[in-house]
Design a protein around this motif. Structure first.
Motif, short mmCIF file in Angstrom:
data_model
loop_
_atom_site.label_atom_id
_atom_site.label_comp_id
_atom_site.label_asym_id
_atom_site.label_seq_id
_atom_site.Cartn_x
_atom_site.Cartn_y
_atom_site.Cartn_z
N ARG A 58 28.54 25.22 38.34
CA ARG A 58 29.68 24.91 37.47
C ARG A 58 30.60 26.11 37.33
O ARG A 58 30.20 27.26 37.50
CB ARG A 58 29.17 24.46 36.11
N SER A 59 31.85 25.80 37.00
CA SER A 59 32.89 26.83 36.98
C SER A 59 32.54 28.02 36.09
O SER A 59 32.86 29.17 36.43
CB SER A 59 34.22 26.21 36.52
N LYS A 60 31.89 27.76 34.97
CA LYS A 60 31.52 28.85 34.06
C LYS A 60 30.67 29.89 34.77
O LYS A 60 30.82 31.10 34.53
CB LYS A 60 30.77 28.29 32.85
N GLN A 61 29.78 29.44 35.68
CA GLN A 61 28.90 30.37 36.38
C GLN A 61 29.58 30.97 37.60
O GLN A 61 29.43 32.17 37.89
CB GLN A 61 27.61 29.68 36.81
N THR A 62 30.35 30.17 38.35
CA THR A 62 31.01 30.73 39.54
C THR A 62 32.04 31.79 39.15
O THR A 62 32.30 32.71 39.92
CB THR A 62 31.68 29.63 40.39
N ARG A 63 32.61 31.66 37.96
CA ARG A 63 33.58 32.66 37.51
C ARG A 63 32.92 34.00 37.24
O ARG A 63 33.59 35.04 37.16
CB ARG A 63 34.29 32.17 36.24
N VAL A 64 31.60 34.00 37.10
CA VAL A 64 30.85 35.25 36.90
C VAL A 64 30.19 35.71 38.19
O VAL A 64 30.22 36.90 38.52
CB VAL A 64 29.77 35.05 35.81
N ASP A 65 29.60 34.77 38.94
CA ASP A 65 28.76 35.12 40.09
C ASP A 65 29.45 35.06 41.45
O ASP A 65 28.90 35.55 42.44
CB ASP A 65 27.54 34.19 40.12
N VAL A 66 30.62 34.43 41.52
CA VAL A 66 31.28 34.25 42.82
C VAL A 66 32.68 34.85 42.84
O VAL A 66 32.98 35.75 43.64
CB VAL A 66 31.36 32.74 43.20
N PHE A 67 33.55 34.40 41.96
CA PHE A 67 34.97 34.76 42.03
C PHE A 67 35.23 36.27 41.92
O PHE A 67 36.08 36.79 42.66
CB PHE A 67 35.76 34.01 40.96
N PRO A 68 34.53 37.01 41.05
CA PRO A 68 34.82 38.45 40.97
C PRO A 68 34.54 39.18 42.28
O PRO A 68 35.25 40.14 42.62
CB PRO A 68 33.87 38.94 39.87
N TYR A 69 33.54 38.75 43.03
CA TYR A 69 33.17 39.44 44.27
C TYR A 69 34.10 39.02 45.42
O TYR A 69 34.38 39.83 46.31
CB TYR A 69 31.70 39.18 44.59
N ALA A 70 34.57 37.77 45.38
CA ALA A 70 35.62 37.38 46.33
C ALA A 70 36.85 38.25 46.10
O ALA A 70 37.47 38.74 47.06
CB ALA A 70 35.96 35.91 46.17
N ASP A 71 37.18 38.47 44.83
CA ASP A 71 38.34 39.31 44.49
C ASP A 71 38.16 40.74 45.00
O ASP A 71 39.07 41.33 45.59
CB ASP A 71 38.52 39.31 42.98
N GLN A 72 36.95 41.29 44.83
CA GLN A 72 36.68 42.65 45.30
C GLN A 72 36.83 42.75 46.82
O GLN A 72 37.40 43.71 47.35
CB GLN A 72 35.28 43.08 44.89
N LEU A 73 36.30 41.74 47.53
CA LEU A 73 36.36 41.77 48.99
C LEU A 73 37.78 41.58 49.50
O LEU A 73 38.18 42.22 50.49
CB LEU A 73 35.44 40.70 49.56
#
Length: 207
Positions: A58-73
């Motif tokens: 769910r979006s609440k979790q992907t915003r913590v576990d996925v999106f920040p690292y996509a942003d870093q990369l």
């Protein structure tokens, strides 16, 4: 496979892959070997792919576990080569959904529920970063819905078969080069009628 399809269509492409088993974007974001690879060449396109299950949460979790690292990369890639295009590989969901996490996320208990969540997450990442979406997940739904195909897309409950890999590779070519794949090379081990059908599915898809 992407490279061989491209060559068969008169396109020149050189590829490299850095994909450690089970790696997450989080792992890649802090991997010095990846940094060295990014600095070793002038890359025109860099493709990002998350671990198979995380984008379906769910979006609440992907915003913590996925999106920040996509942003870093994305920032890391653009810091090394500002002109490089960033592409997001929207992967196929598991054959029967993610039963392992269905208790916490009931929609993941079916293929379609998991695939729709995966698709939405990758589409959001591509939009957030003005990147290219490689819509493998969207084509996968179409291929699975067409019962007349009878093409085995999986080799187990998670990974694509050779035909499934070919479908994904054709989508890369169509998306990145904006050219039809009909008439392209079909790998040994894939029935010609399967290859032709998959090519047609890709060429008929509209993003």
């Amino acid at each position: 496979m992407v490279q061989q399809i491209a060559q068969s269509k008169g396109l020149r492409i050189e590829t490299a892959m850095y994909a450690k088993g089970g790696y997450r974007l989080k792992n890649h974001a802090s991997d010095s070997q990846l940094d060295a690879l990014l600095q070793s060449e002038v890359w025109h396109i860099v493709v990002l792919q998350e671990q198979s299950q995380l984008p379906a949460f769910r979006s609440k979790q992907t915003r913590v576990d996925v999106f920040p690292y996509a942003d870093q990369l994305v920032k890391k890639n653009r810091g090394i080569n500002a002109s490089a295009k960033i592409a997001f590989y929207q992967t196929m969901a598991h054959r029967n959904g993610d039963r392992e996490n269905a208790q916490a996320f009931p929609e993941l208990g079916t293929y379609r529920g998991m695939q729709e969540r995966v698709n939405a997450t990758y589409r959001s990442m591509a939009l957030d970063h003005h990147g290219i979406l490689i819509p493998v997940g969207e084509l996968w739904i179409t291929a699975r819905q067409n019962n007349a195909l009878q093409i085995p897309l999986y080799r187990d409950s998670v990974h694509p078969s050779k035909s499934g890999t070919y479908l994904a590779a054709c989508i890369f070519i169509k998306t990145l080069f904006d050219q039809p794949v009909s008439g392209a090379w079909i790998p040994p081990g894939i029935k010609p009628q399967y290859g032709n059908t998959l090519q047609r599915l890709v060429d008929e898809h509209r993003q």
